[in-house]
Design a protein around this motif. Sequence first.
Motif, PDB file in Angstrom:
ATOM      1  N   UNK A  52     -74.626-167.226   6.715  1.00 12.18           N
ATOM      2  CA  UNK A  52     -74.542-165.524   7.008  1.00 12.18           C
ATOM      3  C   UNK A  52     -75.194-165.036   5.764  1.00 12.18           C
ATOM      4  N   UNK A  53     -75.769-163.925   6.228  1.00 11.90           N
ATOM      5  CA  UNK A  53     -76.478-163.011   5.122  1.00 11.90           C
ATOM      6  C   UNK A  53     -75.973-161.344   5.175  1.00 11.90           C
ATOM      7  N   UNK A  54     -76.548-160.827   4.136  1.00  9.97           N
ATOM      8  CA  UNK A  54     -76.361-159.522   4.389  1.00  9.97           C
ATOM      9  C   UNK A  54     -77.657-158.668   4.129  1.00  9.97           C
ATOM     10  N   UNK A  55     -77.819-157.592   4.803  1.00 11.31           N
ATOM     11  CA  UNK A  55     -79.061-156.847   4.893  1.00 11.31           C
ATOM     12  C   UNK A  55     -79.081-155.955   3.754  1.00 11.31           C
ATOM     13  N   UNK A  56     -80.395-155.881   3.269  1.00 11.50           N
ATOM     14  CA  UNK A  56     -80.799-155.073   2.306  1.00 11.50           C
ATOM     15  C   UNK A  56     -81.842-154.203   2.423  1.00 11.50           C
ATOM     16  N   UNK A  57     -81.959-153.002   1.743  1.00 11.19           N
ATOM     17  CA  UNK A  57     -83.084-152.366   1.948  1.00 11.19           C
ATOM     18  C   UNK A  57     -84.145-152.864   0.951  1.00 11.19           C
ATOM     19  N   UNK A  58     -85.540-153.008   1.671  1.00  7.95           N
ATOM     20  CA  UNK A  58     -86.513-153.356   0.895  1.00  7.95           C
ATOM     21  C   UNK A  58     -86.640-152.356  -0.527  1.00  7.95           C
ATOM     22  N   UNK A  59     -86.541-151.258  -0.444  1.00  8.79           N
ATOM     23  CA  UNK A  59     -86.581-150.109  -1.340  1.00  8.79           C
ATOM     24  C   UNK A  59     -85.469-149.158  -1.282  1.00  8.79           C
ATOM     25  N   UNK A  60     -84.948-148.858  -2.499  1.00  3.30           N
ATOM     26  CA  UNK A  60     -83.737-147.752  -2.207  1.00  3.30           C
ATOM     27  C   UNK A  60     -83.985-146.938  -3.753  1.00  3.30           C
ATOM     28  N   UNK A  61     -84.207-145.826  -3.712  1.00  2.00           N
ATOM     29  CA  UNK A  61     -84.227-145.095  -4.765  1.00  2.00           C
ATOM     30  C   UNK A  61     -83.642-143.723  -4.786  1.00  2.00           C
ATOM     31  N   UNK A  62     -83.174-143.405  -6.089  1.00  2.69           N
ATOM     32  CA  UNK A  62     -82.193-142.119  -6.225  1.00  2.69           C
ATOM     33  C   UNK A  62     -83.269-140.949  -6.539  1.00  2.69           C
ATOM     34  N   UNK A  63     -83.589-140.039  -6.019  1.00  2.00           N
ATOM     35  CA  UNK A  63     -84.413-138.805  -6.166  1.00  2.00           C
ATOM     36  C   UNK A  63     -83.552-138.292  -7.391  1.00  2.00           C
ATOM     37  N   UNK A  64     -84.340-137.846  -8.344  1.00  2.00           N
ATOM     38  CA  UNK A  64     -83.836-137.256  -9.528  1.00  2.00           C
ATOM     39  C   UNK A  64     -84.876-136.218  -9.919  1.00  2.00           C
ATOM     40  N   UNK A  65     -84.547-134.990 -10.429  1.00  2.00           N
ATOM     41  CA  UNK A  65     -85.483-134.318 -11.045  1.00  2.00           C
ATOM     42  C   UNK A  65     -85.927-134.611 -12.665  1.00  2.00           C
ATOM     43  N   UNK A  66     -87.258-134.228 -12.975  1.00  2.00           N
ATOM     44  CA  UNK A  66     -87.772-134.702 -14.132  1.00  2.00           C
ATOM     45  C   UNK A  66     -87.497-133.578 -15.148  1.00  2.00           C
ATOM     46  N   UNK A  67     -87.255-132.197 -14.639  1.00  2.00           N
ATOM     47  CA  UNK A  67     -86.936-131.138 -15.465  1.00  2.00           C
ATOM     48  C   UNK A  67     -85.998-130.654 -14.998  1.00  2.00           C
ATOM     49  N   UNK A  68     -85.272-129.621 -15.794  1.00  2.00           N
ATOM     50  CA  UNK A  68     -84.096-128.789 -15.399  1.00  2.00           C
ATOM     51  C   UNK A  68     -84.579-127.407 -14.867  1.00  2.00           C
ATOM     52  N   UNK A  69     -84.538-127.137 -13.785  1.00  2.00           N
ATOM     53  CA  UNK A  69     -84.930-126.080 -13.146  1.00  2.00           C
ATOM     54  C   UNK A  69     -84.243-125.523 -11.827  1.00  2.00           C
ATOM     55  N   UNK A  70     -84.268-124.385 -11.224  1.00  2.00           N
ATOM     56  CA  UNK A  70     -83.569-124.075 -10.379  1.00  2.00           C
ATOM     57  C   UNK A  70     -84.283-124.502  -8.860  1.00  2.00           C
ATOM     58  N   UNK A  71     -83.329-124.836  -7.924  1.00  2.00           N
ATOM     59  CA  UNK A  71     -83.907-125.328  -6.556  1.00  2.00           C
ATOM     60  C   UNK A  71     -84.514-124.101  -5.806  1.00  2.00           C
TER      61      UNK A  71
END
Length: 370
Positions: A52-71
């Motif tokens: 038996x196995x478990x499915x994994x995402x090939x890629x998974x990323x948390x989208x974060x801002x590079x700078x502090x600014x208003x959306x």
Amino acid sequence: MNFTAGPLFALISASLLLACSPKEKPQKQERPTVVVSTTVKQGELPQIINTSGHVEATQMVEIRPQISAQIAGIHFKEGDEVKAGQLLFTLDARNDMAQANRSQAVTQQIKAQLAEADRNLSRSIELAQAKFISPSAVDTARAKAESLRAQLAAAQADQTAAAVQLSFTRIVAPFAGRTGKINIRTGGLAQANSSEPLVTLTQLDPVRISFNVPERDLPALLAARAQLKVAATLPDGSKREGKLVFLDSSVEKNSGTLLAKAEFTNTDRQLWPGLSTGIQVQLSNEQGMVLPLQAIQTGPEQRFVYVIGPDQKVQAQNITVKRIHDGQALVDGLSVGTKVVREGGQNVRPGGKVLEGSRPAKASSEASAK
């Protein structure tokens, strides 16, 4: 009277004793047990690892801002399938745009000054050759041009940095995938050092399934890697073939297994990250002694079969089961042509006689009782 009666009484008593003594009963002959037999054959079975196995995402990323600014804008919805390069968020870019424009203006100003300095240098060289000015004047003009050239390089670097900073106000998808929960809303402050991402992006096609294989199967796994077939059981019960893409470089000591991963297409999204699924790894076929799985008995210490001798008596023979597939077993401990009990083995005992038939002993006994 008493004299003549004594011998007569003794004779009568002896006759009565003989008449009343029990007769010897003939020993009951044991009836052979009816069994169904089979013959051990040379054959081959596919080497299959079921795990038996478990499915994994090939890629998974948390989208974060590079700078502090208003959306300033959110350009997708939660759970959307987005394409690579698609715009996800825009941040307030007014300050960064002004800085980029300023850097560009400084660059243009220094470019103009450098052009003038290069022209002055050329004229100074001509005048010096004509003996109208001293060589030191040429050196001064050359130094000024080189200084402006260095300033231009610095200004261009500042312009590039400003352009990079401005690009951080546009957040795009690094790959095609499915978006998760949006953790901020338009007008909110996106902070570069926040512990919570703006959103998580997960690639769902293709996906990978991680599973463990026993260390004893490692040689066969390596030998058949080019022709290896890996199949996953989907939630609807169907099978899907994939390819082995990863084999760990070490065996886990505690479990005696090796981590492997296979990649599968997932256009229909049946394989979801975190899902548990059955895995079947088919290696190359293995040759050996083959017999039906029904013939194998399980003892307290080892598996065995009942071997039928020429005298129709059975003896228990220990065996080692190497593979089981589709009702057949690949075993060690037997030779080709050996006749063994296939059905009815639960009713026989070592040394007992058997009668080969088309029905096992239980069915034969029921027929006799009727």
